[in-house]
Enzyme design. Structure first.
Site, short mmCIF file in Angstrom:
data_model
loop_
_atom_site.label_atom_id
_atom_site.label_comp_id
_atom_site.label_asym_id
_atom_site.label_seq_id
_atom_site.Cartn_x
_atom_site.Cartn_y
_atom_site.Cartn_z
CD GLU A 81 -116.15 58.18 -43.01
OE1 GLU A 81 -116.39 57.64 -44.11
OE2 GLU A 81 -115.49 59.23 -42.89
CE LYS A 168 -118.29 58.27 -47.59
NZ LYS A 168 -116.92 58.18 -47.01
CB CYS A 202 -116.78 61.38 -45.21
SG CYS A 202 -115.04 61.91 -45.27
#
Length: 362
Positions: A81, A168, A202
């Site tokens: 990430e 995200k 995540c």
């Protein structure tokens, strides 16, 4: 010593035959007794730190790792990430409720400068690297769209083509103060020769409905770049592999205090002492898990390096015999999910089109 000379490698490769390691990708051949052999795909996770506030140097570092992975037969390479642009662990950006801080504003200015435009020259370079070294590449990056930043996963083909991105959809905690939120228009799963590839970044992996959307798109190689190095995360990765009947590749950064610039408001300043002058602030834990819940490689909490495993794609069908979460084990008569994939733009311009005057009436 170069990065590629310093890195350690955690591997689970195929068993050598007569002292010669087998190929990283086994092509389908004539079936024996009516049963075709399973395809094997070598996948590699890069566990490494960003060169903070220096995107060109980070790209140089990425190139060395891609070369190393490709030389070992990897057909898929996954980075953590926010590898390009950096995950700002421990930085406060001067933020507190009702408080604004000039130093924090300037810290954000530097962070914004390290982010990349998509598409843009850095994306072009990554596409070229994927093509040159014949790998599918999934890269974590901080994307800038104007002055809003997004935590993004970028996808590249072995033909040197930028395939697209995933933003995200829900940043976690203080991340929401520095990153925007993605929408349903960037939740891709790409059908490639090595399997269907997608990503959840995540704590998106904690969102059951997001996972279900990926499962419904047929994801087979589930990329999970993250900043979470907890033991609970490892349990989540095993659960997702079993739940989705897919391979899960979770890529983490491993960072020391020295990997981040000095700043008086940095959260980890106090942990450095005479005993631990360069403590670890992001502990890694990259791991590769099969659809049957077996850990194939990792987790690595020790060092930067390559975490590699050979993925037997036949394991997907083996896992789905007993549980197919969006197939025979779903209950659409009771449960249903609707996913809005339309882009959500804050401003839409409706241009007025004037009707042309008919010259024939003149």
């Amino acid at each position: 010593m170069s990065t590629t000379e310093e890195i350690s490698t955690v591997k689970n490769t195929t068993t050598p035959v007569d002292g010669v390691a087998s190929s990283s990708t086994v092509k389908n051949t004539t079936p024996v007794d009516g049963v075709a052999p399973s395809s094997i795909v070598r996948a590699t996770i890069i566990q490494s730190s960003t060169v903070y506030n220096d995107t060109p140097a980070t790209l140089d570092k990425a190139e060395k790792f891609i070369i190393e992975a490709a030389s070992q037969g990897a057909k898929l390479v996954l980075f953590p990430e926010a590898f390009i642009g950096g995950y700002p662990r421990g930085f406060r950006f001067g933020l507190a409720v009702g408080v604004h801080n000039e130093d924090g504003r300037d810290e954000f200015r530097k962070y914004h400068a390290s982010a990349i435009k998509v598409p843009g020259p850095e994306v072009d370079r990554l596409a070229e690297l994927a093509g040159k070294h014949n790998v599918h590449l999934v890269m974590g990056a901080i994307e800038k769209d104007g002055y809003t930043l997004y935590c993004t996963a970028l996808f590249f083909s072995p033909q040197g083509r930028f395939m697209g991105k995933h933003r995200k959809v829900m940043p976690t905690s203080l991340e929401r103060c520095i990153w925007g939120q993605g929408d349903g228009s960037t939740i891709p799963v790409y059908d490639t020769p090595i399997g269907k590839i997608g990503a959840a970044i995540c704590w998106e992996n904690r969102m059951p409905l997001y996972r279900t959307a990926l499962y419904a798109k047929g994801i087979e190689i589930y990329c999970a770049p993250t900043a979470d190095y907890s033991l609970e995360w490892q349990a989540s990765m095993i659960h997702i592999a079993v739940e989705g009947g897919c391979f899960v590749l979770s890529a983490h950064q491993l960072c020391k205090r020295k990997d981040f610039p000095d700043h008086p408001d940095y959260a980890f300043n106090e942990i450095a002492d005479e005993k631990h002058h360069d403590p670890t602030v992001s502990k890694g834990g990259s791991v590769i898990i099969s659809p049957l819940g077996k850990v194939l490689a990792g987790p690595n909490y020790e060092s930067e390096g390559l975490i590699t495993a050979d993925l037997d794609l036949g394991d997907i069908a083996r896992a789905k015999l007993y549980f197919d979460v969006v197939g025979h084990y779903s209950k659409p008569d009771i449960f249903n999910l609707t996913v809005n994939e339309h882009p959500k733009k804050p401003v839409t311009f409706m241009t007025k089109v004037e009707k042309a005057e008919d010259d024939s009436n003149k």
